[in-house]
Design an enzyme around this catalytic site. Structure first.
Site, PDB file in Angstrom:
ATOM      1  N   ARG A   1       5.447  -4.928  25.874  1.00 58.46           N
ATOM      2  CA  ARG A   1       4.371  -3.582  24.729  1.00 58.46           C
ATOM      3  C   ARG A   1       3.520  -2.928  25.501  1.00 58.46           C
ATOM      4  O   ARG A   1       2.523  -3.383  26.786  1.00 58.46           O
ATOM      5  CB  ARG A   1       3.604  -3.961  23.827  1.00 58.46           C
ATOM      6  CG  ARG A   1       4.925  -5.118  23.059  1.00 58.46           C
ATOM      7  CD  ARG A   1       4.046  -5.529  21.341  1.00 58.46           C
ATOM      8  NE  ARG A   1       3.788  -4.797  20.500  1.00 58.46           N
ATOM      9  CZ  ARG A   1       4.645  -4.021  19.298  1.00 58.46           C
ATOM     10  NH1 ARG A   1       5.844  -4.028  19.772  1.00 58.46           N
ATOM     11  NH2 ARG A   1       3.619  -2.938  19.188  1.00 58.46           N
TER      12      ARG A   1
ATOM     13  N   HIS B   1      -3.522   5.576  18.371  1.00 61.04           N
ATOM     14  CA  HIS B   1      -4.463   4.899  16.954  1.00 61.04           C
ATOM     15  C   HIS B   1      -5.553   4.967  17.247  1.00 61.04           C
ATOM     16  O   HIS B   1      -6.849   5.274  18.268  1.00 61.04           O
ATOM     17  CB  HIS B   1      -4.394   3.550  17.141  1.00 61.04           C
ATOM     18  CG  HIS B   1      -2.657   3.453  16.618  1.00 61.04           C
ATOM     19  ND1 HIS B   1      -2.185   3.344  15.253  1.00 61.04           N
ATOM     20  CD2 HIS B   1      -1.424   2.993  17.471  1.00 61.04           C
ATOM     21  CE1 HIS B   1      -1.138   2.952  14.976  1.00 61.04           C
ATOM     22  NE2 HIS B   1      -0.405   2.411  16.197  1.00 61.04           N
TER      23      HIS B   1
ATOM     24  N   CYS C   1       2.209   7.734  16.508  1.00 61.24           N
ATOM     25  CA  CYS C   1       2.780   5.997  17.198  1.00 61.24           C
ATOM     26  C   CYS C   1       4.517   5.280  16.191  1.00 61.24           C
ATOM     27  O   CYS C   1       5.235   6.641  15.923  1.00 61.24           O
ATOM     28  CB  CYS C   1       1.961   5.058  16.965  1.00 61.24           C
ATOM     29  SG  CYS C   1       3.076   3.248  17.594  1.00 61.24           S
TER      30      CYS C   1
HETATM   31  N1  GLN Z   1       6.576  -0.250  15.847  1.00 63.67           N
HETATM   32  C1  GLN Z   1       6.462   0.776  16.236  1.00 63.67           C
HETATM   33  C2  GLN Z   1       6.865   0.215  18.342  1.00 63.67           C
HETATM   34  O1  GLN Z   1       6.348  -0.982  18.544  1.00 63.67           O
HETATM   35  C3  GLN Z   1       5.395   1.560  16.055  1.00 63.67           C
HETATM   36  C4  GLN Z   1       4.307   0.449  16.591  1.00 63.67           C
HETATM   37  C5  GLN Z   1       2.840   1.340  16.224  1.00 63.67           C
HETATM   38  O2  GLN Z   1       3.018   2.380  15.623  1.00 63.67           O
HETATM   39  N2  GLN Z   1       1.722   0.786  16.255  1.00 63.67           N
HETATM   40  O3  GLN Z   1       6.808   0.833  18.906  1.00 63.67           O
END
Ligand code: GLN
Length: 249
Positions: A130, A194, A97
């Site tokens: 998101r 993850h 990520c």
């Molecule tokens: N900050 C990054 C995003 O929001 C990665 C987030 C994460 O590692 N889950 O895209």
């Protein structure tokens, strides 16, 4: 034959990039080596330190919020040439990520385009909403689907010569549109998964270990392990996701 092989793992910035249990990936790498009698030395690289990868076999970098990603990126940019040499020399690098996004040319943070490490030909911009939820991915590096959890605003776009880690079966992946998830480049595996990634996806762990053994010893042979529990966990999650008609979108 007595096992005498040993591998060194560098865990980059565990105190900053450890979202959704990403540090658990290191435990899995260690145990799967130890169960086979392969010695495993884990070196943590902390904030304020620069990684030196000269004697490292597997480097791992987890995910984190934009703020944490930004701090880490500044350290890593200072040693970009060493990181690039490691990757080009087939060093094994697992990145999840936020760590995956850093591998590319740039990452859009708010309105600011942050320079990335350019280790792999990809870049990341961002959009709403998101991309959040459970994910399943079909990949050539794992006989089972790769299952886990994603939560990112970033949309990652692969350069034409970069292979995706796999195809999204459920969830969003790189950009929510292309059907692609993650990247494979030389011995780099980048992914949005993850969970942590490796406990329920033992073939991915063994892929990283075997690539590292091949690079150091010229032989990637790995003794099989009893993965009954790991594969049951993988299967339960996969079946649950596939029973969910809306593909998680
Ligand atoms: N900050 C990054 C995003 O929001 C990665 C987030 C994460 O590692 N889950 O895209």
């Amino acid at each position: 034959m007595t096992e005498t092989r040993a591998l060194r793992v560098a865990h980059l910035y565990p105190e900053l990039l450890n979202l959704y249990g990403d540090s658990g990936n290191i435990l899995v790498l260690r145990k799967r080596m130890e169960w086979r009698g392969i010695a495993c030395d884990v070196r943590e690289v902390h904030v304020g330190e620069h990684p030196s990868l000269g004697d490292v076999d597997i480097a791992f970098i987890g995910g984190g919020s934009d703020r944490e990603q930004r701090i880490v990126c500044d350290y890593l940019l200072e040693v970009r040439a060493d990181l690039a040499a490691f990757v080009e020399d087939w060093g094994v690098l697992g990145a999840v990520c936020g760590g995956y996004q850093l591998l590319g040319h740039s990452y859009l943070m708010g309105d600011e385009e942050v320079r990335g490490l350019s280790l792999v030909d990809l870049y990341t911009d961002r959009a709403s909403p998101r991309l959040i939820g459970n994910i399943a991915v079909e990949s050539r590096i794992s006989p089972q689907p790769i299952v886990g959890y994603e939560n990112h605003a970033g949309r990652t776009h692969l350069g034409s010569g970069v292979e995706a880690l796999g195809r999204v079966l459920h969830g969003h992946g790189n950009d929510g549109m292309s059907g692609e998830e993650g990247c494979l480049y030389k011995n780099v595996v980048g992914t949005y998964v993850h969970g942590p990634l490796l406990p329920k996806n033992p073939a991915v762990a063994d892929y990283l270990i075997s690539r590292a053994l091949d690079r150091r010893y010229g032989s990637s042979l790995l003794e099989p392990l009893d993965d009954t529990a790991e594969l049951a966990a993988n299967q339960v999650m996969f079946e649950r996701l596939m029973a969910d008609g809306d593909k998680g979108r």
